[in-house]
Enzyme design. Structure first.
Site, PDB file in Angstrom:
ATOM      1  N   HIS A  60      31.513  18.890  63.756  1.00  8.89           N
ATOM      2  CA  HIS A  60      30.387  19.631  63.447  1.00  8.89           C
ATOM      3  C   HIS A  60      29.267  19.878  64.754  1.00  8.89           C
ATOM      4  O   HIS A  60      28.511  20.823  64.767  1.00  8.89           O
ATOM      5  CB  HIS A  60      29.583  18.836  62.130  1.00  8.89           C
ATOM      6  CG  HIS A  60      30.580  19.150  61.050  1.00  8.89           C
ATOM      7  ND1 HIS A  60      30.506  18.115  60.001  1.00  8.89           N
ATOM      8  CD2 HIS A  60      31.849  19.557  60.822  1.00  8.89           C
ATOM      9  CE1 HIS A  60      31.447  18.276  59.199  1.00  8.89           C
ATOM     10  NE2 HIS A  60      32.278  19.312  59.717  1.00  8.89           N
ATOM     11  N   ARG A  98      54.407   7.499  54.945  1.00  8.67           N
ATOM     12  CA  ARG A  98      53.255   6.855  55.533  1.00  8.67           C
ATOM     13  C   ARG A  98      52.035   7.843  55.484  1.00  8.67           C
ATOM     14  O   ARG A  98      52.176   8.881  56.152  1.00  8.67           O
ATOM     15  CB  ARG A  98      53.699   6.331  57.039  1.00  8.67           C
ATOM     16  CG  ARG A  98      52.571   5.926  57.710  1.00  8.67           C
ATOM     17  CD  ARG A  98      52.974   5.468  59.283  1.00  8.67           C
ATOM     18  NE  ARG A  98      51.839   5.136  60.007  1.00  8.67           N
ATOM     19  CZ  ARG A  98      51.471   5.568  61.159  1.00  8.67           C
ATOM     20  NH1 ARG A  98      51.860   6.624  61.581  1.00  8.67           N
ATOM     21  NH2 ARG A  98      50.296   5.252  61.475  1.00  8.67           N
ATOM     22  N   HIS A 143      43.246   5.238  60.861  1.00  8.59           N
ATOM     23  CA  HIS A 143      43.954   6.073  61.691  1.00  8.59           C
ATOM     24  C   HIS A 143      42.753   7.029  62.466  1.00  8.59           C
ATOM     25  O   HIS A 143      42.699   8.405  62.082  1.00  8.59           O
ATOM     26  CB  HIS A 143      45.022   6.910  60.999  1.00  8.59           C
ATOM     27  CG  HIS A 143      45.964   7.696  61.707  1.00  8.59           C
ATOM     28  ND1 HIS A 143      47.267   7.775  61.724  1.00  8.59           N
ATOM     29  CD2 HIS A 143      45.794   8.677  62.986  1.00  8.59           C
ATOM     30  CE1 HIS A 143      47.854   8.355  62.675  1.00  8.59           C
ATOM     31  NE2 HIS A 143      47.055   9.074  63.168  1.00  8.59           N
ATOM     32  N   GLU A 188      47.437   3.004  66.761  1.00 13.00           N
ATOM     33  CA  GLU A 188      47.454   2.991  68.322  1.00 13.00           C
ATOM     34  C   GLU A 188      46.117   2.634  68.818  1.00 13.00           C
ATOM     35  O   GLU A 188      45.085   3.368  69.026  1.00 13.00           O
ATOM     36  CB  GLU A 188      47.615   4.797  68.608  1.00 13.00           C
ATOM     37  CG  GLU A 188      49.002   5.146  68.138  1.00 13.00           C
ATOM     38  CD  GLU A 188      48.907   6.631  68.344  1.00 13.00           C
ATOM     39  OE1 GLU A 188      48.169   7.299  68.643  1.00 13.00           O
ATOM     40  OE2 GLU A 188      50.124   7.001  68.370  1.00 13.00           O
ATOM     41  N   ASN A 330      54.965   4.272  67.588  1.00  6.34           N
ATOM     42  CA  ASN A 330      54.867   5.644  67.677  1.00  6.34           C
ATOM     43  C   ASN A 330      55.298   6.196  68.739  1.00  6.34           C
ATOM     44  O   ASN A 330      54.764   5.992  69.911  1.00  6.34           O
ATOM     45  CB  ASN A 330      53.241   6.227  67.597  1.00  6.34           C
ATOM     46  CG  ASN A 330      52.859   6.027  66.065  1.00  6.34           C
ATOM     47  OD1 ASN A 330      53.525   5.702  65.107  1.00  6.34           O
ATOM     48  ND2 ASN A 330      51.476   6.071  65.916  1.00  6.34           N
ATOM     49  N   TYR A 332      57.245   9.153  71.272  1.00  6.71           N
ATOM     50  CA  TYR A 332      57.132  10.857  71.500  1.00  6.71           C
ATOM     51  C   TYR A 332      58.066  10.917  72.816  1.00  6.71           C
ATOM     52  O   TYR A 332      58.667  11.999  72.914  1.00  6.71           O
ATOM     53  CB  TYR A 332      55.865  11.400  71.555  1.00  6.71           C
ATOM     54  CG  TYR A 332      55.178  11.631  70.062  1.00  6.71           C
ATOM     55  CD1 TYR A 332      55.640  12.550  69.195  1.00  6.71           C
ATOM     56  CD2 TYR A 332      54.552  10.410  69.757  1.00  6.71           C
ATOM     57  CE1 TYR A 332      54.731  12.583  68.133  1.00  6.71           C
ATOM     58  CE2 TYR A 332      53.845  10.325  68.270  1.00  6.71           C
ATOM     59  CZ  TYR A 332      54.105  11.709  67.626  1.00  6.71           C
ATOM     60  OH  TYR A 332      53.623  11.621  66.286  1.00  6.71           O
ATOM     61  N   GLU A 400      56.090   7.007  63.871  1.00  2.78           N
ATOM     62  CA  GLU A 400      55.912   8.329  64.121  1.00  2.78           C
ATOM     63  C   GLU A 400      56.897   9.066  65.310  1.00  2.78           C
ATOM     64  O   GLU A 400      57.055   8.048  66.248  1.00  2.78           O
ATOM     65  CB  GLU A 400      54.574   8.737  64.841  1.00  2.78           C
ATOM     66  CG  GLU A 400      53.368   8.722  63.929  1.00  2.78           C
ATOM     67  CD  GLU A 400      52.137   9.018  64.511  1.00  2.78           C
ATOM     68  OE1 GLU A 400      51.939   9.688  65.638  1.00  2.78           O
ATOM     69  OE2 GLU A 400      50.969   8.539  64.071  1.00  2.78           O
TER      70      GLU A 400
END
Ligand SMILES: C[C@H]1O[C@@H](Oc2ccc([N+](=O)[O-])cc2)[C@H](O)[C@@H](O)[C@H]1O
Length: 506
Positions: A60, A98, A143, A188, A330, A332, A400
């Site tokens: 914002h 989750r 999170h 994380e 997590n 990737y 993840e």
């Protein structure tokens, strides 16, 4: 220079000269799920008494910080559309979901003197709907959406936050622990601490370079341990659940077999995750030795009378050590690590604390929509082996794993990524790694932090132009469903149509 050949455990064997696929099965009890996070999906940013959080404040007050100047004000509108979300879970046939709880939705100013019953009611409805269909909820307490009022008081740099978080955790265990048996304290550490208080790539975007991350890392470890002890002492005996910690872990492989590159890979592992998880999961507790010594040396050379990375007391070490029932990963991607070859090409985790470690991700690895995401062969296997080597046989959940595209229903890149990732998970299971479950990121497209809605990770596409936020299954949703149903990976499977239905029993 010798580039190591990664161990590729092939699912293909030769029988009478013909290549046939072995159909390996995920073991009984292995949990398949999908993941989301509150700020990324809920919307309703100021409804029913919810307080402002640091992502509300950032989007914002500084919309230009987000690639498409968007926000999570409405996002997927899951606050109103949670029943459709649970219907999608049933369509997919997942075992577990989750999701995270928005701290400022249940404690608007962050402190536990004022519980927002409307916020509690929302999570009660969501959890009731999930368990009604025998789906196991896995709840992340944090999170990234810190109540702004707590950030105004220093956020993760204020040591009092360990108590504020513990008080919040108690409210969560108390209100939801009768139905929730899997809790994760943090999502994380490095992204909360390094990106939030050093690299300025995540809210609150405070540039306390060289010190902010370390103060935050210590407070986070103490906050985690306090919450864990509360669960363990006051709730576990009656509720019987588990409490773990989730961290982003990439696979860093030394570029050559030199000692220098082995040290570079070790250091980058310590920077990315050891700093956060060694205090909890290592045998001796405390921060990783190499990193600790290096920061102390650098601090001294810079004229600091004491290290910028403040150590725990022996009492704190003992209090934090062993406070993890499971290790959430997590995962990737990954890269080769080099002590000498510094290649400033994405994906390059910033050289924290001016530690320049080369990151080498070959051009021929497939590239996702996110600049930081490339498909590294067999990277789940490598990561799980690294964790086992560091912490032994701790139970692991991949909390993840996923692939971004720009848009579209025919998401072949995601299909290929998931199939390869799950083959790699099977390789790890074959070697006896204590992998208990796998959660795909994500159930649906959502607000991807600084990238806004420009990158899509969903098994379901979400139409963000549509006030109804219509969700449509992608090809990958059908492929993942088939894998979960058969518990095998059929690389030739093609969905007959893109019409999703709920199978019997879901
Ligand atoms: C797409 C999801 O990304 C998750 O965060 C990370 C953090 C670090 C890496 N990494 O490769 O080092 C990958 C993903 C995040 O938890 C989730 O909310 C999603 O945004």
């Amino acid at each position: 220079m010798k580039i190591p050949v990664l161990l590729l455990c092939s699912a293909v064997t030769l029988t009478w000269g013909v290549a046939v696929k072995q159909s390996r099965k995920f073991p009984d009890g292995f949990i398949f799920g999908t993941s989301t996070a509150s700020y990324q999906i809920e919307g309703a940013w100021n409804e029913d008494g919810k307080g402002e959080n640091i992502w509300d404040y950032l989007t914002h007050t500084n919309p230009a910080a987000i690639e498409d100047q968007s926000s999570g004000d409405v996002a997927c509108d899951s606050y109103h559309k949670y029943e459709r979300d649970v219907e999608m879970m049933r369509e997919l046939g997942i075992d577990s979901y989750r999701f995270s709880i928005a701290w400022s939705r249940i404690l608007p100013n962050g402190l536990a003197n004022n519980v927002n019953e409307a916020g509690v009611a929302y999570y009660n409805k969501l959890i009731d709907e999930i368990v009604k269909y025998n789906i196991e909820p896995m709840v992340t307490l944090y999170h990234w959406d810190l109540p702004q009022r707590l950030q105004d008081m220093g956020g993760w740099l204020n040591p009092l936050i360990a108590d504020w978080f513990a008080d919040y955790a108690r409210v969560v265990f108390d209100r939801f622990g009768d139905r929730v048996k899997y809790f994760i304290t943090f999502n994380e550490g490095a992204q909360i601490c390094y990106e939030g208080y050093d690299w300025v790539t995540k809210a609150p975007r405070l540039n306390m370079s060289g010190i902010g991350e370390y103060i935050c890392a210590k407070n986070l470890a103490l906050a985690h341990a306090k919450a864990y002890h509360i669960y363990n002492d006051d709730y576990k005996p009656t509720q019987g659940g588990v409490c773990g910690y989730t961290i982003a872990v990439s696979s860093f492989v030394p570029l050559t077999d030199s000692d220098e590159d082995a040290y570079a890979a070790e250091l980058v592992n310590q920077l990315q995750w050891g700093l956060y998880t060694d205090p909890i999961f290592s045998k001796d507790g405390g921060f990783p030795k190499e990193l600790f010594d290096l920061v102390a040396k650098k601090s001294a050379a810079q004229g600091f009378p004491r290290s910028r990375l403040t150590d725990f007391t022996e009492e704190e070490k003992a209090y934090i050590r062993g406070t993890g029932d499971f290790f959430g990963v997590n995962h990737y991607s990954g890269s080769f690590a080099s002590a000498s070859l510094y290649t400033p090409q994405p994906p390059v985790p910033s050289p924290k604390d001016d530690i320049e470690i080369g990151q080498f991700a070959p051009d021929d690895w497939p590239q996702a929509a996110s600049f930081w995401l490339k498909q590294m062969p067999d990277s789940i296997y490598i990561v799980l082996k690294n964790i086992q080597k560091r912490y032994g046989d701790v139970p692991i959940y991949i909390t993840e794993n996923g692939w971004s595209t720009h848009e579209g229903i025919e998401d072949e890149g995601r299909v290929a990524y998931y199939r390869a990732a799950l083959e790699s998970a099977l390789d790890a299971l074959d070697e006896g790694i204590n992998l208990k479950g796998y959660y795909a990121w994500s159930l649906m497209d959502n607000f991807e932090w600084m990238a806004g809605y420009t990158e899509r990770f969903g098994l379901y596409e979400v139409d963000f132009e549509d006030p109804e936020r219509t969700r449509t299954p992608r090809k990958s949703a059908f492929i993942y469903k088939q894998i979960m149903k058969t518990r095998t990976i059929d690389h030739d499977y093609e969905p007959e149509s893109y019409v999703m239905t709920i199978d019997e029993g879901h």
